[in-house]
Design a protein around this motif. Structure first.
Motif, PDB file in Angstrom:
ATOM      1  N   MET A   8       0.839  -1.204   0.094  1.00  0.00           N
ATOM      2  CA  MET A   8       0.092  -0.196   0.118  1.00  0.00           C
ATOM      3  C   MET A   8       0.962   1.255  -0.096  1.00  0.00           C
ATOM      4  SD  MET A   8      -2.636  -1.125   2.996  1.00  0.00           S
ATOM      5  CE  MET A   8      -3.824  -2.473   2.823  1.00  0.00           C
ATOM      6  N   ASN A  14      -1.563  -5.502  -4.806  1.00  0.00           N
ATOM      7  CA  ASN A  14      -2.020  -4.891  -3.645  1.00  0.00           C
ATOM      8  C   ASN A  14      -1.245  -3.435  -3.416  1.00  0.00           C
ATOM      9  OD1 ASN A  14      -3.710  -6.943  -2.593  1.00  0.00           O
ATOM     10  ND2 ASN A  14      -1.901  -8.248  -2.783  1.00  0.00           N
ATOM     11  N   ASP A  43      -2.533  -0.511  -3.084  1.00  0.00           N
ATOM     12  CA  ASP A  43      -3.341   0.448  -2.707  1.00  0.00           C
ATOM     13  C   ASP A  43      -3.096   1.791  -2.652  1.00  0.00           C
ATOM     14  OD1 ASP A  43      -4.755  -2.052  -2.496  1.00  0.00           O
ATOM     15  OD2 ASP A  43      -5.777  -1.611  -0.857  1.00  0.00           O
ATOM     16  N   HIS A  80      -5.207   3.321   2.038  1.00  0.00           N
ATOM     17  CA  HIS A  80      -5.979   2.314   2.669  1.00  0.00           C
ATOM     18  C   HIS A  80      -6.508   2.795   4.039  1.00  0.00           C
ATOM     19  CE1 HIS A  80      -7.565  -1.361   4.478  1.00  0.00           C
ATOM     20  NE2 HIS A  80      -6.802  -1.182   5.381  1.00  0.00           N
ATOM     21  N   GLY A 124      -3.679  -1.879  -7.051  1.00  0.00           N
ATOM     22  CA  GLY A 124      -4.645  -2.341  -6.124  1.00  0.00           C
ATOM     23  C   GLY A 124      -5.785  -1.318  -6.115  1.00  0.00           C
ATOM     24  N   GLU A 125      -6.536  -1.107  -4.748  1.00  0.00           N
ATOM     25  CA  GLU A 125      -7.579  -0.409  -4.643  1.00  0.00           C
ATOM     26  C   GLU A 125      -7.052   0.951  -4.717  1.00  0.00           C
ATOM     27  OE1 GLU A 125     -10.351  -2.071  -4.270  1.00  0.00           O
ATOM     28  OE2 GLU A 125      -9.141  -3.866  -4.035  1.00  0.00           O
ATOM     29  N   CYS A 126      -7.735   2.047  -5.492  1.00  0.00           N
ATOM     30  CA  CYS A 126      -7.243   3.272  -5.479  1.00  0.00           C
ATOM     31  C   CYS A 126      -7.545   4.024  -3.958  1.00  0.00           C
ATOM     32  CB  CYS A 126      -8.290   4.135  -6.305  1.00  0.00           C
ATOM     33  SG  CYS A 126      -7.744   3.977  -7.943  1.00  0.00           S
ATOM     34  N   SER A 179      -9.248   2.041  -0.263  1.00  0.00           N
ATOM     35  CA  SER A 179      -9.691   0.956   0.362  1.00  0.00           C
ATOM     36  C   SER A 179     -10.383   1.117   1.847  1.00  0.00           C
ATOM     37  CB  SER A 179      -8.858  -0.380   0.255  1.00  0.00           C
ATOM     38  OG  SER A 179      -7.681  -0.124   1.137  1.00  0.00           O
TER      39      SER A 179
END
Length: 402
Positions: free
Chosen positions: A181, A206, A208, A211, A229-231, A233
């Motif tokens: 992250m 992963n 991100d 997070h 990963g997520e922009c 999370s």
């Protein structure tokens, strides 16, 4: 000016200089603490970790309305892992990242889970400019033997962690190629992340952008995030989180979850996601929970969302990462979820997926004004065990909602 006048002026200047020393010693003057003054070389190869920690200690201990730690422009500082701890004496401590901070190779980490951490600081600003950069050198983690020895990528460290902090602003700097992250906010409150840029290849695992977990009153605004990963999370224990004005892509989504792994009781509530552009992402507005989990995800809104060639634009999935749907196993309760003014294009035919548990744990799903098309034919919605309603123009039609 005569001799007497010169002597008088000299004595006056000396007195003023001595007073300045006394004031600074008493901690009554604001100060700027340049890492180079504490021995940092900034040549990209010398380990500057001690200099950064020493400069932090001096800035954190300085009393006054504020104190600043300066990372000067035009230099690359090899740093880490490092923990910058409070509480600090001043009401606000400012970290000015004008140069580049570079992470060491994997062999130098000794199992640490973070690269840089701010811990227990009240009144913190980390800011930069067009030149401020955190370079996590993640490529040496993502596809190397180091990851294989550790078992999986989750052993890779997060680049920047804000933990147990209050009244924080992170702004106007870039982070690239984080090992995992880019930025994590944990057990913190009153945190604003704005005008940030995070970048990593689409297939980096992963990575991100931001997070959030166990935190409240967190805002992520006016930022550009392209990762593997997520922009953003939003994990367990998060409350009153706003995501506003994000450009996301490549990457996965703005996600709530995952929640309830291994039967855990977890909660997320009062989440507002708005004015987000998803471009070539694998998902968009997503909520994900595990089978058998307990707790709730509630009062979540997605408003003014635009999708461009997104694989799965709108998703609620209560069987996250679990291909075996066990009937009546139970699930985290998902309720009071609102979608308003969502539009754009789906890469695949199924543009909306509400896949919920048989236990009736997806309720009060409200969909208003949605137009998501599939360029090569009719778009579809998959709707399983979700309860709620639609209003306004909604395409594709969601069959299990009223």
């Amino acid at each position: 000016m005569g001799i007497i006048g010169i002597r008088t002026a000299t004595l006056l200047l000396a007195a003023l200089a001595w007073r300045s020393v006394l004031v600074a010693a008493a901690g009554e003057a604001d100060g700027v603490f340049n890492v180079k003054d504490y021995g940092a070389r900034g040549d990209g190869t010398t380990d500057d970790t001690k200099a950064f920690i020493d400069a932090w200690s001096a800035a954190c201990g300085a009393r006054g309305s504020s104190a600043s730690l300066l990372v000067p422009a035009g230099k690359s500082f090899l740093v880490g892992p490092a923990r910058f701890s409070g509480p600090c004496a001043s009401t606000r401590i400012i970290v000015q990242v004008m140069g580049t901070i570079t992470a060491p190779p994997p062999g130098a980490w000794s199992g640490q889970k973070y690269w840089m951490m701010f811990y227990q600081v009240q009144g913190l600003t980390v800011t930069g400019g067009s030149t401020g950069l955190l370079d996590g050198r993640g490529r040496s983690w993502w596809w190397s033997d180091q990851c294989n020895r550790y078992g999986d990528i989750y052993k890779a460290p997060t680049a920047l962690v804000v933990m147990n902090c209050t009244d924080v602003e992170l702004s106007k700097f870039s982070s690239k190629n984080s090992p995992q992250m880019h930025i994590a906010v944990s057990q913190s409150s009153k945190v604003h992340l704005t005008q940030l840029t995070t970048t990593a290849p689409w297939d980096s695992p992963n990575t991100d952008g931001v997070h959030i977990d166990q935190s409240e009153d967190v805002r992520v605004t006016r930022s550009t995030m392209g990762t593997g990963g997520e922009c953003v999370s939003i994990g367990p224990g998060s409350r009153f989180v706003t995501v506003d004005g994000i450009v996301c892509g490549p990457g996965r989504a703005v996600s709530v979850g995952s929640l309830g792994k291994k039967g855990a009781t977890e909660s997320v509530e009062y989440i507002d996601v708005k004015n987000v552009q998803f471009i070539n992402t694998s998902s968009g507005a997503r909520i994900k929970t595990w089978q058998g989990g307990k707790g709730y995800a509630r009062s979540i809104s997605f408003t003014n969302i635009n999708f461009t060639n997104v694989d799965n634009p709108v998703v609620i999935n209560q069987f996250y990462a679990d291909p075996y749907h066990i009937p009546n196993m139970g699930a985290v309760a998902v309720s009071n979820i609102t979608y308003t003014n969502l539009k754009g294009t789906s890469r695949y035919r199924t543009a909306v997926e509400f896949v919920c548990s048989e236990s009736g744990s997806c309720t009060n799903i409200h969909v208003n004004s949605v137009a998501i098309t599939f360029p090569y034919g009719e778009a579809l919605a998959l709707c399983q065990n979700a309860q709620g309603d639609t209003s306004g123009y909604v395409y594709p039609k969601i069959p299990c909602l009223r």
